[in-house]
Design an enzyme around this catalytic site. Sequence first.
Site, PDB file in Angstrom:
ATOM      1  N   ASP A 158      40.806  12.069  49.405  1.00 51.33           N
ATOM      2  CA  ASP A 158      40.815  13.449  48.926  1.00 51.33           C
ATOM      3  C   ASP A 158      39.459  14.108  49.189  1.00 51.33           C
ATOM      4  O   ASP A 158      39.346  15.145  49.848  1.00 51.33           O
ATOM      5  CB  ASP A 158      41.135  13.456  47.424  1.00 51.33           C
ATOM      6  N   ASP A 169      49.847  11.691  42.022  1.00 52.26           N
ATOM      7  CA  ASP A 169      48.609  10.894  41.990  1.00 52.26           C
ATOM      8  C   ASP A 169      48.064  10.852  40.554  1.00 52.26           C
ATOM      9  O   ASP A 169      47.957  11.902  39.902  1.00 52.26           O
ATOM     10  CB  ASP A 169      47.595  11.586  42.928  1.00 52.26           C
ATOM     11  N   HIS A 170      47.733   9.681  40.059  1.00 54.84           N
ATOM     12  CA  HIS A 170      47.127   9.512  38.722  1.00 54.84           C
ATOM     13  C   HIS A 170      47.885  10.244  37.609  1.00 54.84           C
ATOM     14  O   HIS A 170      47.303  11.059  36.877  1.00 54.84           O
ATOM     15  CB  HIS A 170      45.667   9.985  38.719  1.00 54.84           C
TER      16      HIS A 170
HETATM   17  P1  13P Z   1      38.274   9.936  47.109  1.00 54.74           P
HETATM   18  O1  13P Z   1      37.555  10.650  46.019  1.00 54.74           O
HETATM   19  O2  13P Z   1      37.450   8.828  47.675  1.00 54.74           O
HETATM   20  O3  13P Z   1      38.786  10.829  48.172  1.00 54.74           O
HETATM   21  O4  13P Z   1      39.558   9.214  46.443  1.00 54.74           O
HETATM   22  C1  13P Z   1      40.769   9.902  46.278  1.00 54.74           C
HETATM   23  C2  13P Z   1      41.738   9.169  45.427  1.00 54.74           C
HETATM   24  O5  13P Z   1      41.609   8.007  45.113  1.00 54.74           O
HETATM   25  C3  13P Z   1      42.909   9.939  44.967  1.00 54.74           C
HETATM   26  O6  13P Z   1      43.710   9.203  44.099  1.00 54.74           O
HETATM   27  O1  G3H Z   2      41.669  10.718  42.184  1.00 49.94           O
HETATM   28  C1  G3H Z   2      41.540  11.916  42.065  1.00 49.94           C
HETATM   29  C2  G3H Z   2      41.882  12.822  43.186  1.00 49.94           C
HETATM   30  O2  G3H Z   2      40.782  12.972  44.045  1.00 49.94           O
HETATM   31  C3  G3H Z   2      42.417  14.116  42.670  1.00 49.94           C
HETATM   32  O3  G3H Z   2      41.410  14.936  42.210  1.00 49.94           O
HETATM   33  O4  G3H Z   2      42.285  15.532  39.953  1.00 49.94           O
HETATM   34  O5  G3H Z   2      40.468  16.893  41.032  1.00 49.94           O
HETATM   35  O6  G3H Z   2      42.820  16.987  41.900  1.00 49.94           O
HETATM   36  P1  G3H Z   2      41.754  16.173  41.200  1.00 49.94           P
HETATM   37 ZN    ZN Z   3      42.610   7.822  42.881  1.00 50.93          ZN
END
Ligand code: 13P
Ligand code: G3H
Ligand code: ZN
Length: 316
Positions: free
Chosen positions: A255, A81-82
């Site tokens: 998340d 993710d990201h």
């Molecule tokens: P939320 O903060 O709305 O749960 O989004 C999570 C998200 O986009 C993770 O990439």
């Molecule tokens: O988009 C972000 C997700 O909620 C992940 O959060 O980078 O704190 O693990 P984190």
């Molecule tokens: Zn995200």
Amino acid sequence: MIVTTKKLFELAYGKYAIGAYNINNLEQAMGLFLGNIDSQAPFIIQISKGARSYTDKRMLEGLIRAADEVFPEAIFAVHLDHGDVEACIDCIESGFYSSVMIDASANPLAENIRITGEIVEAAHAKGIVVEAELGQLGGVEEHVKIDEKNAHLTDPDEAQEFVDGSGCDSLAVAIGTSHGAYKFSGAQALRLDVLAEIQRRLPGFPLVMHGSSSVPQEEVARINEAGGALKGAKGVDEDEFAKAVPLGVTKVNIDTDGRLVWTRVHREFFRDKPEKFDLRDPGKMFMAEYAKFIAHKNQKLGSAGRLEEVRAALKA
Ligand code: 13P
Ligand code: G3H
Ligand code: ZN
């Protein structure tokens, strides 16, 4: 069974969205698998850079490999993710992830296309698929806070150029959601009109909605009653998912909601049982509550009850 998001998206497009849930530890992993099995849903496990460095990235990989054995029925993808370039390359080379997200969305269009294209080339060479982002969500992400004035919606006119130029397999779009527990200062506002315009430019192409936690008000109230201080927390109306699905949304990222379940369970547990100190007691409650939450979310996404049809399609 670990599969690619590409396969899941082909099966889901236009019919339902796959829940993409972030995990950081054992209890989240257990609750996630239990909830998806209970609701008979395919799903995506997401691992952020922060999750990879919370302990050691190999700990999470080990947990997921073990869960795959403990729950042989489960069908899921493992997704970064990201990611930035470094994290994407690391995950591509690890051979464990079935997809990565390159988030170069803070760059101008041409640079975003160039960076994303490089990752696509490296990933596709190994059979891994790539999610990319165009536009910018507000909220907190990897400790960077993007305020409302610097967030901007995805420009539908740029979407096709971006996808053609980068070769990405799915596209995260900014349509009014934001990361974290404070999504809307006023009324909640998903820009389904912008989403429809993006779909018109990219028919059949899987779109991703980040920042999709619904921040249940009951959850927030219980946290605050148990000593929390979440003032004005607000999320996406979960009944909006059903409107986004026919407009091309096939992956919905959640998340924050899981963190709220964790916080509520632990705050209430220690408020009500101050004499307790065995971490497994609230841990067991959290796993059960998180599983319930996941099963409910999958109903809203339409992915609940799809497991056997996905399994049959994968065999065909
Ligand atoms: P939320 O903060 O709305 O749960 O989004 C999570 C998200 O986009 C993770 O990439
Ligand atoms: O988009 C972000 C997700 O909620 C992940 O959060 O980078 O704190 O693990 P984190
Ligand atoms: Zn995200």
